[in-house]
Design a protein around this motif. Structure first.
Motif, mmCIF file in Angstrom:
data_model
loop_
_atom_site.group_PDB
_atom_site.id
_atom_site.type_symbol
_atom_site.label_atom_id
_atom_site.label_comp_id
_atom_site.label_asym_id
_atom_site.label_seq_id
_atom_site.Cartn_x
_atom_site.Cartn_y
_atom_site.Cartn_z
ATOM 1 N N PRO A 159 0.846 -1.206 0.000
ATOM 2 C CA PRO A 159 0.000 0.000 0.000
ATOM 3 C C PRO A 159 0.875 1.248 0.000
ATOM 4 C CG PRO A 159 -0.686 -1.571 1.699
ATOM 5 C CD PRO A 159 0.635 -2.052 1.194
ATOM 6 N N ALA A 160 0.512 2.232 -0.813
ATOM 7 C CA ALA A 160 1.355 3.419 -0.925
ATOM 8 C C ALA A 160 0.607 4.530 -1.637
ATOM 9 C CB ALA A 160 2.646 3.089 -1.682
ATOM 10 N N ARG A 161 1.175 5.735 -1.544
ATOM 11 C CA ARG A 161 0.755 6.857 -2.386
ATOM 12 C C ARG A 161 1.755 6.925 -3.526
ATOM 13 N NH1 ARG A 161 -0.252 12.360 0.342
ATOM 14 N NH2 ARG A 161 -1.657 12.574 -1.446
ATOM 15 N N LEU A 162 1.293 6.666 -4.711
ATOM 16 C CA LEU A 162 2.168 6.557 -5.876
ATOM 17 C C LEU A 162 2.117 7.830 -6.702
ATOM 18 C CD1 LEU A 162 1.094 2.964 -7.000
ATOM 19 C CD2 LEU A 162 3.025 3.592 -5.542
ATOM 20 N N GLN A 163 3.265 8.196 -7.263
ATOM 21 C CA GLN A 163 3.309 9.351 -8.150
ATOM 22 C C GLN A 163 2.602 9.016 -9.462
ATOM 23 O OE1 GLN A 163 7.377 10.526 -8.650
ATOM 24 N NE2 GLN A 163 7.640 11.142 -6.525
ATOM 25 N N ALA A 164 1.776 9.946 -9.919
ATOM 26 C CA ALA A 164 1.074 9.745 -11.186
ATOM 27 C C ALA A 164 2.074 9.705 -12.329
ATOM 28 C CB ALA A 164 0.061 10.854 -11.399
ATOM 29 N N ASN A 165 1.826 8.807 -13.248
ATOM 30 C CA ASN A 165 2.699 8.651 -14.409
ATOM 31 C C ASN A 165 2.227 9.585 -15.509
ATOM 32 O OD1 ASN A 165 4.096 7.726 -16.701
ATOM 33 N ND2 ASN A 165 4.205 5.645 -15.877
ATOM 34 N N ALA A 166 3.142 10.359 -16.053
ATOM 35 C CA ALA A 166 2.773 11.320 -17.095
ATOM 36 C C ALA A 166 2.197 10.640 -18.325
ATOM 37 C CB ALA A 166 3.988 12.159 -17.484
ATOM 38 N N ALA A 167 2.569 9.387 -18.573
ATOM 39 C CA ALA A 167 2.055 8.662 -19.731
ATOM 40 C C ALA A 167 0.637 8.155 -19.513
ATOM 41 C CB ALA A 167 2.973 7.481 -20.063
ATOM 42 N N GLY A 168 0.158 8.209 -18.271
ATOM 43 C CA GLY A 168 -1.182 7.722 -17.978
ATOM 44 C C GLY A 168 -1.178 6.244 -17.616
ATOM 45 N N GLU A 169 -2.018 5.863 -16.676
ATOM 46 C CA GLU A 169 -2.122 4.471 -16.241
ATOM 47 C C GLU A 169 -3.573 4.120 -15.991
ATOM 48 O OE1 GLU A 169 1.662 3.262 -13.625
ATOM 49 O OE2 GLU A 169 0.624 5.033 -12.872
ATOM 50 N N ARG A 170 -3.880 2.842 -16.117
ATOM 51 C CA ARG A 170 -5.214 2.343 -15.816
ATOM 52 C C ARG A 170 -5.210 1.692 -14.434
ATOM 53 N NH1 ARG A 170 -8.569 2.398 -20.337
ATOM 54 N NH2 ARG A 170 -7.508 2.823 -22.307
ATOM 55 N N VAL A 171 -6.402 1.277 -13.983
ATOM 56 C CA VAL A 171 -6.538 0.757 -12.619
ATOM 57 C C VAL A 171 -5.615 -0.435 -12.383
ATOM 58 C CG1 VAL A 171 -8.134 -0.279 -10.969
ATOM 59 C CG2 VAL A 171 -8.912 1.595 -12.417
ATOM 60 N N LEU A 172 -5.582 -1.378 -13.329
ATOM 61 C CA LEU A 172 -4.737 -2.560 -13.152
ATOM 62 C C LEU A 172 -3.256 -2.190 -13.106
ATOM 63 C CD1 LEU A 172 -6.451 -5.274 -15.392
ATOM 64 C CD2 LEU A 172 -6.346 -5.193 -12.897
ATOM 65 N N ASP A 173 -2.845 -1.182 -13.870
ATOM 66 C CA ASP A 173 -1.445 -0.748 -13.852
ATOM 67 C C ASP A 173 -1.054 -0.240 -12.467
ATOM 68 O OD1 ASP A 173 -1.295 -1.256 -16.613
ATOM 69 O OD2 ASP A 173 -2.061 0.736 -17.091
ATOM 70 N N VAL A 174 -1.930 0.561 -11.864
ATOM 71 C CA VAL A 174 -1.619 1.140 -10.556
ATOM 72 C C VAL A 174 -1.611 0.064 -9.483
ATOM 73 C CG1 VAL A 174 -2.389 2.792 -8.832
ATOM 74 C CG2 VAL A 174 -2.547 3.377 -11.247
ATOM 75 N N ILE A 175 -2.567 -0.880 -9.546
ATOM 76 C CA ILE A 175 -2.578 -1.984 -8.572
ATOM 77 C C ILE A 175 -1.316 -2.822 -8.717
ATOM 78 C CG2 ILE A 175 -3.763 -4.117 -7.916
ATOM 79 C CD1 ILE A 175 -6.390 -2.780 -8.611
ATOM 80 N N SER A 176 -0.856 -2.994 -9.942
ATOM 81 C CA SER A 176 0.385 -3.736 -10.176
ATOM 82 C C SER A 176 1.572 -3.008 -9.551
ATOM 83 C CB SER A 176 0.601 -3.921 -11.681
ATOM 84 O OG SER A 176 1.834 -4.565 -11.934
ATOM 85 N N ARG A 177 1.618 -1.683 -9.674
ATOM 86 C CA ARG A 177 2.707 -0.918 -9.061
ATOM 87 C C ARG A 177 2.676 -1.029 -7.549
ATOM 88 N NH1 ARG A 177 2.443 5.042 -11.064
ATOM 89 N NH2 ARG A 177 4.182 5.217 -9.598
ATOM 90 N N ALA A 178 1.508 -1.290 -6.974
ATOM 91 C CA ALA A 178 1.385 -1.452 -5.520
ATOM 92 C C ALA A 178 1.618 -2.897 -5.086
ATOM 93 C CB ALA A 178 0.010 -0.985 -5.056
ATOM 94 N N GLY A 179 2.115 -3.729 -5.973
ATOM 95 C CA GLY A 179 2.455 -5.101 -5.615
ATOM 96 C C GLY A 179 1.396 -6.121 -5.928
ATOM 97 N N GLY A 180 0.247 -5.692 -6.474
ATOM 98 C CA GLY A 180 -0.812 -6.632 -6.805
ATOM 99 C C GLY A 180 -1.643 -7.006 -5.583
ATOM 100 N N PRO A 181 -2.804 -7.604 -5.806
ATOM 101 C CA PRO A 181 -3.668 -7.997 -4.676
ATOM 102 C C PRO A 181 -3.072 -9.150 -3.883
ATOM 103 C CG PRO A 181 -4.597 -8.760 -6.747
ATOM 104 C CD PRO A 181 -3.419 -7.917 -7.110
ATOM 105 N N LYS A 182 -3.353 -9.166 -2.580
ATOM 106 C CA LYS A 182 -2.843 -10.239 -1.726
ATOM 107 C C LYS A 182 -3.610 -11.538 -1.912
ATOM 108 C CE LYS A 182 -1.053 -7.471 2.145
ATOM 109 N NZ LYS A 182 -1.193 -7.209 3.599
ATOM 110 N N GLY A 183 -4.929 -11.442 -2.036
ATOM 111 C CA GLY A 183 -5.774 -12.627 -2.047
ATOM 112 C C GLY A 183 -6.063 -13.123 -3.444
ATOM 113 N N GLN A 184 -6.928 -14.147 -3.506
ATOM 114 C CA GLN A 184 -7.369 -14.683 -4.777
ATOM 115 C C GLN A 184 -8.217 -13.648 -5.517
ATOM 116 O OE1 GLN A 184 -6.352 -17.460 -5.981
ATOM 117 N NE2 GLN A 184 -5.421 -18.419 -4.196
ATOM 118 N N GLY A 185 -8.097 -13.638 -6.826
ATOM 119 C CA GLY A 185 -8.811 -12.650 -7.617
ATOM 120 C C GLY A 185 -10.313 -12.734 -7.478
ATOM 121 N N TRP A 186 -10.872 -13.964 -7.329
ATOM 122 C CA TRP A 186 -12.327 -14.097 -7.316
ATOM 123 C C TRP A 186 -12.967 -13.586 -6.027
ATOM 124 C CZ3 TRP A 186 -9.639 -19.019 -7.282
ATOM 125 C CH2 TRP A 186 -9.675 -19.679 -6.060
#
Length: 370
Positions: A159-186
């Motif tokens: 969990p973190a406050r991430l700097q916005a990327n000038a190129a633009g990012e989508r929700v999955l990109d930002v979650i990936s930068r935060a290490g991805g979800p801990k649990g199962q996707g479903w």
């Protein structure tokens, strides 16, 4: 007679003794199509802007650098004896955008920076020193980003406050930068909050429904949490109880199979129901008279007829929701059989009493004869 729930004809009559009242909706292809417009896949509907976020703008607290170039020595910033200098530019010490939203540039004074892009600031500085410097050019750069941030919280690995990327990012990109979800996707849900608006979708909706994987803007908050989805099964099903989805979504047909299917000697195939509360707008589109209901949610009971072969196709297109109640009513003949069994039990009990009394009488006669 004892029963696991209301009879089929009682549910279809929409009668209730204690309330709340409900609307009965028969499952048809039209109903299935309407339902697909609603549901948890709501990011695309709540945030319909499909364009990437605009250029990152400076904010109060950001650290900015300013570099000024001149075309020749002897100007405002480059002295005449500039032969030993590494280049025809001067680097102004890094500075924070102050609480008034300004930065300070020598000979240009306070320059508005908050809410503006680097190119806009560069033009203002060039205009301010253009009459004193020799063909000046300015480069403004963001050194430390303190305002254009995206918060990613909850069940992610970092969990973190991430700097916005000038190129633009989508929700999955930002979650990936935060290490991805801990649990199962479903069993993972994602909430996006922006400017007071909020929407929540299952994590699977971001992967399998790309329209929900919207662009993230500076200042957005993404909250990831785990909440296993379940449905409850009652009545003439093979098993009764609480069942997990174990996937990001399941259909009524899959839920019925998870509950062991319908009991062949007990269930009424035309009396399979799903209990759910729906938004008033959706209930009205489904033909429910909402005038007798108070509040934004309306109790709705969906009915599918498995005596009709097409009912199975409809059940494979009807998505279950978290906490839905799946109920299979008993067939009328089964209730009759239970009644006859009850009568038989009474007759057998009475017969046993008579037989016992006769046996006692015989024993008395025999004892007198002895």
């Amino acid at each position: 007679m004892p029963s696991s729930g209301p009879e089929d004809h009682v549910i279809k009559s929409e009668m209730t003794k204690a309330g709340p009242e409900y609307g009965l909706v028969k499952l048809t292809p039209t109903v299935v199509d309407i339902l697909k417009e609603y549901g948890p896949g709501a990011l695309a509907g709540t945030f319909p802007d499909k364009s990437p976020p605009r250029s990152i703008k400076f904010g109060i607290g950001d650290v900015v650098s300013v570099t000024i170039f001149e075309a020749a020595a002897g100007g405002l910033f480059i002295p005449a004896e500039a032969g030993v200098r590494p280049g025809n530019f001067v680097q102004i010490p890094n500075q924070n955008v102050d609480t008034a939203g300004n930065i300070t540039v020598p000979y240009a004074g306070a320059v508005k920076a908050a809410g503006r892009t680097p190119s806009e600031i560069q033009q203002d500085i060039v205009k301010a020193i253009g009459n004193r410097a020799i063909e000046p050019q300015v480069v403004v750069a963001l050194i430390t980003q303190n305002t254009s941030l995206i918060s990613v919280l909850g069940e992610v690995n970092t969990p973190a406050r991430l700097q916005a990327n000038a190129a633009g990012e989508r929700v999955l990109d930002v979650i990936s930068r935060a290490g991805g979800p801990k649990g199962q996707g479903w069993e993972t849900w994602v909430t996006l909050e922006r400017n007071g608006k909020r929407a929540t979708v299952p994590f699977g909706a971001l992967v399998y429904q790309p329209d929900n994987n919207v662009w993230v803007h500076p200042g957005d908050t993404i909250y990831v949490y785990r909440e296993p989805q379940i449905f409850l099964a009652f009545g003439a099903a093979g098993q009764q109880g609480q069942f997990p989805f174990d996937m990001w979504k399941i259909t009524m047909a899959q839920a019925m199979a998870k509950a062991g299917g319908l009991l062949d000697a007990q269930a009424e195939p035309a009396g399979v129901f799903v209990y759910r509360r729906e938004p008033r707008e959706l209930a009205e589109r489904l033909g429910v008279d909402c005038s007798k209901y108070v509040g934004p949610l309306v109790p709705v009971v969906y009915n599918v007829d498995f005596r009709d072969p097409a009912g199975f196709f409809l059940a494979t297109k009807f998505d279950m929701r978290d906490k839905d109640v799946l109920f299979a009513a008993n067939a009328a003949t089964y209730d009759t059989a239970k009644f006859l069994q009850f009568v038989r039990l009474i007759v057998a009990t009475a017969n046993d009493t008579i037989v016992s009394a006769n046996n006692v009488q015989v024993l008395r006669i025999n004892s007198k004869g002895l």
